[in-house]
Design a protein around this motif. Structure first.
Motif, PDB file in Angstrom:
ATOM      1  N   GLN A   1       0.747  -1.161   0.428  1.00 57.87           N
ATOM      2  CA  GLN A   1      -0.037  -0.027   0.220  1.00 57.87           C
ATOM      3  C   GLN A   1       1.055   1.189   0.563  1.00 57.87           C
ATOM      4  OE1 GLN A   1      -2.487  -0.107   3.503  1.00 57.87           O
ATOM      5  NE2 GLN A   1      -4.051   1.859   1.931  1.00 57.87           N
ATOM      6  N   GLY A   2       0.810   2.319  -0.963  1.00 58.98           N
ATOM      7  CA  GLY A   2       1.163   3.598  -0.938  1.00 58.98           C
ATOM      8  C   GLY A   2       2.612   2.722  -2.046  1.00 58.98           C
ATOM      9  N   VAL A   3       2.793   2.423  -2.717  1.00 59.72           N
ATOM     10  CA  VAL A   3       3.702   2.060  -3.455  1.00 59.72           C
ATOM     11  C   VAL A   3       3.147   2.503  -5.089  1.00 59.72           C
ATOM     12  CG1 VAL A   3       5.667   0.478  -4.423  1.00 59.72           C
ATOM     13  CG2 VAL A   3       5.046   0.669  -2.335  1.00 59.72           C
ATOM     14  N   GLU A   4       3.635   3.541  -5.509  1.00 63.88           N
ATOM     15  CA  GLU A   4       3.011   3.898  -6.643  1.00 63.88           C
ATOM     16  C   GLU A   4       3.676   2.497  -8.102  1.00 63.88           C
ATOM     17  OE1 GLU A   4       4.143   8.554  -6.243  1.00 63.88           O
ATOM     18  OE2 GLU A   4       3.430   7.948  -8.436  1.00 63.88           O
ATOM     19  N   LYS A   5       2.932   1.629  -8.418  1.00 65.19           N
ATOM     20  CA  LYS A   5       3.080   0.519  -9.626  1.00 65.19           C
ATOM     21  C   LYS A   5       3.785   1.348 -10.771  1.00 65.19           C
ATOM     22  CE  LYS A   5      -0.752  -1.412  -7.735  1.00 65.19           C
ATOM     23  NZ  LYS A   5      -2.120  -2.847  -8.531  1.00 65.19           N
ATOM     24  N   ASP A   6       2.937   2.668 -11.053  1.00 66.93           N
ATOM     25  CA  ASP A   6       3.855   3.308 -12.314  1.00 66.93           C
ATOM     26  C   ASP A   6       5.036   3.719 -12.459  1.00 66.93           C
ATOM     27  OD1 ASP A   6       0.506   3.893 -13.447  1.00 66.93           O
ATOM     28  OD2 ASP A   6       1.390   2.428 -13.353  1.00 66.93           O
ATOM     29  N   LYS A   7       5.705   3.866 -11.273  1.00 68.67           N
ATOM     30  CA  LYS A   7       6.521   4.377 -10.988  1.00 68.67           C
ATOM     31  C   LYS A   7       7.811   3.771 -10.521  1.00 68.67           C
ATOM     32  CE  LYS A   7       8.922   8.412  -9.268  1.00 68.67           C
ATOM     33  NZ  LYS A   7       9.256   9.021  -9.262  1.00 68.67           N
ATOM     34  N   PHE A   8       6.947   2.478 -10.082  1.00 68.35           N
ATOM     35  CA  PHE A   8       8.487   1.567  -9.605  1.00 68.35           C
ATOM     36  C   PHE A   8       7.981   0.110 -10.345  1.00 68.35           C
ATOM     37  CE2 PHE A   8      10.151   3.574  -6.560  1.00 68.35           C
ATOM     38  CZ  PHE A   8       9.440   4.585  -5.993  1.00 68.35           C
ATOM     39  N   LEU A   9       8.324   0.076 -11.640  1.00 68.53           N
ATOM     40  CA  LEU A   9       7.808  -0.972 -12.472  1.00 68.53           C
ATOM     41  C   LEU A   9       8.945  -2.193 -12.383  1.00 68.53           C
ATOM     42  CD1 LEU A   9       7.312   1.043 -16.341  1.00 68.53           C
ATOM     43  CD2 LEU A   9       5.919   0.317 -13.867  1.00 68.53           C
ATOM     44  N   ILE A  10       7.716  -3.384 -11.859  1.00 68.71           N
ATOM     45  CA  ILE A  10       8.951  -4.569 -11.814  1.00 68.71           C
ATOM     46  C   ILE A  10       8.586  -5.761 -12.298  1.00 68.71           C
ATOM     47  CG2 ILE A  10       8.829  -6.623 -10.203  1.00 68.71           C
ATOM     48  CD1 ILE A  10       8.286  -4.470  -7.937  1.00 68.71           C
ATOM     49  N   ASN A  11       9.924  -6.401 -13.286  1.00 71.73           N
ATOM     50  CA  ASN A  11       9.183  -7.135 -14.311  1.00 71.73           C
ATOM     51  C   ASN A  11      10.293  -8.806 -13.339  1.00 71.73           C
ATOM     52  OD1 ASN A  11      10.411  -9.067 -16.965  1.00 71.73           O
ATOM     53  ND2 ASN A  11       8.669  -7.879 -17.216  1.00 71.73           N
ATOM     54  N   HIS A  12       9.739  -9.621 -13.503  1.00 70.59           N
ATOM     55  CA  HIS A  12      10.256 -10.754 -12.738  1.00 70.59           C
ATOM     56  C   HIS A  12      10.258 -11.615 -14.395  1.00 70.59           C
ATOM     57  CE1 HIS A  12      11.014 -13.239  -8.473  1.00 70.59           C
ATOM     58  NE2 HIS A  12      11.423 -13.855 -10.416  1.00 70.59           N
ATOM     59  N   ALA A  13      10.744 -11.582 -15.424  1.00 71.12           N
ATOM     60  CA  ALA A  13      10.959 -12.855 -16.595  1.00 71.12           C
ATOM     61  C   ALA A  13      11.468 -13.981 -16.300  1.00 71.12           C
ATOM     62  CB  ALA A  13      11.350 -11.634 -17.551  1.00 71.12           C
ATOM     63  N   SER A  14      12.046 -14.327 -15.253  1.00 72.20           N
ATOM     64  CA  SER A  14      12.671 -15.509 -15.072  1.00 72.20           C
ATOM     65  C   SER A  14      12.706 -16.154 -13.715  1.00 72.20           C
ATOM     66  CB  SER A  14      14.159 -15.559 -15.725  1.00 72.20           C
ATOM     67  OG  SER A  14      14.828 -15.288 -15.250  1.00 72.20           O
ATOM     68  N   LEU A  15      13.041 -17.353 -13.819  1.00 71.52           N
ATOM     69  CA  LEU A  15      13.800 -17.772 -12.485  1.00 71.52           C
ATOM     70  C   LEU A  15      14.513 -17.483 -11.408  1.00 71.52           C
ATOM     71  CD1 LEU A  15      12.216 -21.391 -12.868  1.00 71.52           C
ATOM     72  CD2 LEU A  15      11.138 -19.477 -10.924  1.00 71.52           C
ATOM     73  N   THR A  16      15.659 -16.236 -11.942  1.00 68.59           N
ATOM     74  CA  THR A  16      16.817 -15.892 -11.967  1.00 68.59           C
ATOM     75  C   THR A  16      16.753 -14.631 -11.734  1.00 68.59           C
ATOM     76  OG1 THR A  16      18.492 -16.270 -13.282  1.00 68.59           O
ATOM     77  CG2 THR A  16      18.011 -18.284 -12.705  1.00 68.59           C
ATOM     78  N   LEU A  17      15.478 -14.013 -12.250  1.00 60.28           N
ATOM     79  CA  LEU A  17      15.886 -12.854 -12.453  1.00 60.28           C
ATOM     80  C   LEU A  17      15.354 -11.566 -12.125  1.00 60.28           C
ATOM     81  CD1 LEU A  17      17.534  -9.710 -13.250  1.00 60.28           C
ATOM     82  CD2 LEU A  17      16.705 -10.458 -15.523  1.00 60.28           C
ATOM     83  N   SER A  18      14.820 -10.450 -11.570  1.00 55.91           N
ATOM     84  CA  SER A  18      13.980  -9.810 -11.384  1.00 55.91           C
ATOM     85  C   SER A  18      14.631  -8.120 -11.501  1.00 55.91           C
ATOM     86  CB  SER A  18      12.989  -9.457  -9.927  1.00 55.91           C
ATOM     87  OG  SER A  18      12.548  -8.461  -9.652  1.00 55.91           O
ATOM     88  N   THR A  19      13.976  -7.232 -12.049  1.00 55.42           N
ATOM     89  CA  THR A  19      13.723  -5.793 -11.995  1.00 55.42           C
ATOM     90  C   THR A  19      13.141  -4.952 -11.627  1.00 55.42           C
ATOM     91  OG1 THR A  19      13.374  -6.029 -14.259  1.00 55.42           O
ATOM     92  CG2 THR A  19      15.400  -6.624 -14.528  1.00 55.42           C
ATOM     93  N   LEU A  20      13.707  -3.906 -10.736  1.00 58.01           N
ATOM     94  CA  LEU A  20      12.906  -2.380 -11.104  1.00 58.01           C
ATOM     95  C   LEU A  20      13.154  -1.661 -11.497  1.00 58.01           C
ATOM     96  CD1 LEU A  20      11.472  -1.043  -8.527  1.00 58.01           C
ATOM     97  CD2 LEU A  20      13.343  -1.158  -7.146  1.00 58.01           C
ATOM     98  N   THR A  21      12.415  -0.565 -11.548  1.00 60.74           N
ATOM     99  CA  THR A  21      12.691   0.505 -12.901  1.00 60.74           C
ATOM    100  C   THR A  21      11.910   1.104 -12.148  1.00 60.74           C
ATOM    101  OG1 THR A  21      12.801  -0.800 -15.176  1.00 60.74           O
ATOM    102  CG2 THR A  21      12.666   0.750 -15.494  1.00 60.74           C
TER     103      THR A  21
END
Lengths: 116, 111
Positions: A60-80
């Motif tokens: 709650q309170g974290v902007e989804k459009d501001k902090f984009l998270i992608n977890h495309a594989s079982l070993t990598l997650s990215t925060l943009t």
């Protein structure tokens, strides 16, 4: 074992630009990773839970459009961090846990973001 | 909801002094309890953990006992060193898999 690598360790960017932070599990697979934000001399605030192959769950309170998270594989997650502003300057840390581990969490070394 | 309360810092000790950092928690069910250490500019490193009542976690001279009756998990070390200077966190996991953090306690050890 159970090493989490986070990159970059520090980054300086101009206001209005976007910055991507990577979190990799080096020797295990992680269906779930966590992203935290830490303000100076304060505790860790959970921002979101990154789920492999599906949308992240934001606190709650974290902007989804501001902090984009992608977890495309079982070993990598990215925060943009998109359209970064000086108030986004902070220390960002990710964590993950090997499947089947008795609730042991491994943290990355963190990323110091400074927006100028 | 779940919560963790840690003693306020900074805690300043002389080298070889005895260390206690208090940690109490509120949680439903039977949480797992952890101590993590964070050195300046770094991520968190797991120090020790306990998953059930009366368990004692220990590592590198640090130890903590899961006390369900007092809902506590205090961290102790018999003789601290300057290299122990860091911030210490005692999060817990409740029914889910999220870590709930307290504020952290800064430890400063001086010669």
């Amino acid at each position: 074992g159970a090493v989490v690598s986070q990159h970059p360790s520090w980054v300086i960017c101009k206001s209005g630009t976007s910055v991507k932070i990577e979190c990799r599990s080096l020797d295990f697979q992680a269906t779930t990773m966590f992203w935290y934000r830490q303000f100076p001399k304060q505790s860790l605030m959970l921002m979101a839970t990154s789920n492999e192959g599906s949308k992240a769950t934001y606190e709650q309170g974290v902007e989804k459009d501001k902090f984009l998270i992608n977890h495309a594989s079982l070993t990598l997650s990215t925060l943009t961090v998109t359209s970064a502003h000086p108030e986004d300057s902070s220390f960002y840390i990710c964590s993950a846990t090997p499947q089947g581990a008795p609730r042991g969490y491994t943290f990355g070394s963190g990323t110091r973001l400074t927006v100028v | 909801g779940d919560s963790v309360t840690q003693m306020e810092g900074p805690v300043t000790l002389s080298e070889e002094a005895f260390l206690t950092i208090n940690c109490t928690y509120t949680a439903t069910g039977y949480p797992s309890l952890f101590w993590y250490v964070q050195y300046p500019g770094e991520g968190l490193q797991l120090l020790l953990k306990a998953t059930k009542a009366d368990d004692k976690g220990s590592n590198k001279g640090f130890e903590a006992t899961y006390r369900k009756e007092t809902t506590s998990f205090h961290l102790e070390k018999g003789s601290v060193q300057v290299s122990d200077s860091a911030v210490y966190f005692c999060p817990l996991t409740g029914g889910g898999n999220k870590l709930t953090f307290g504020t952290g306690t800064q430890l400063k050890v001086e010669l």
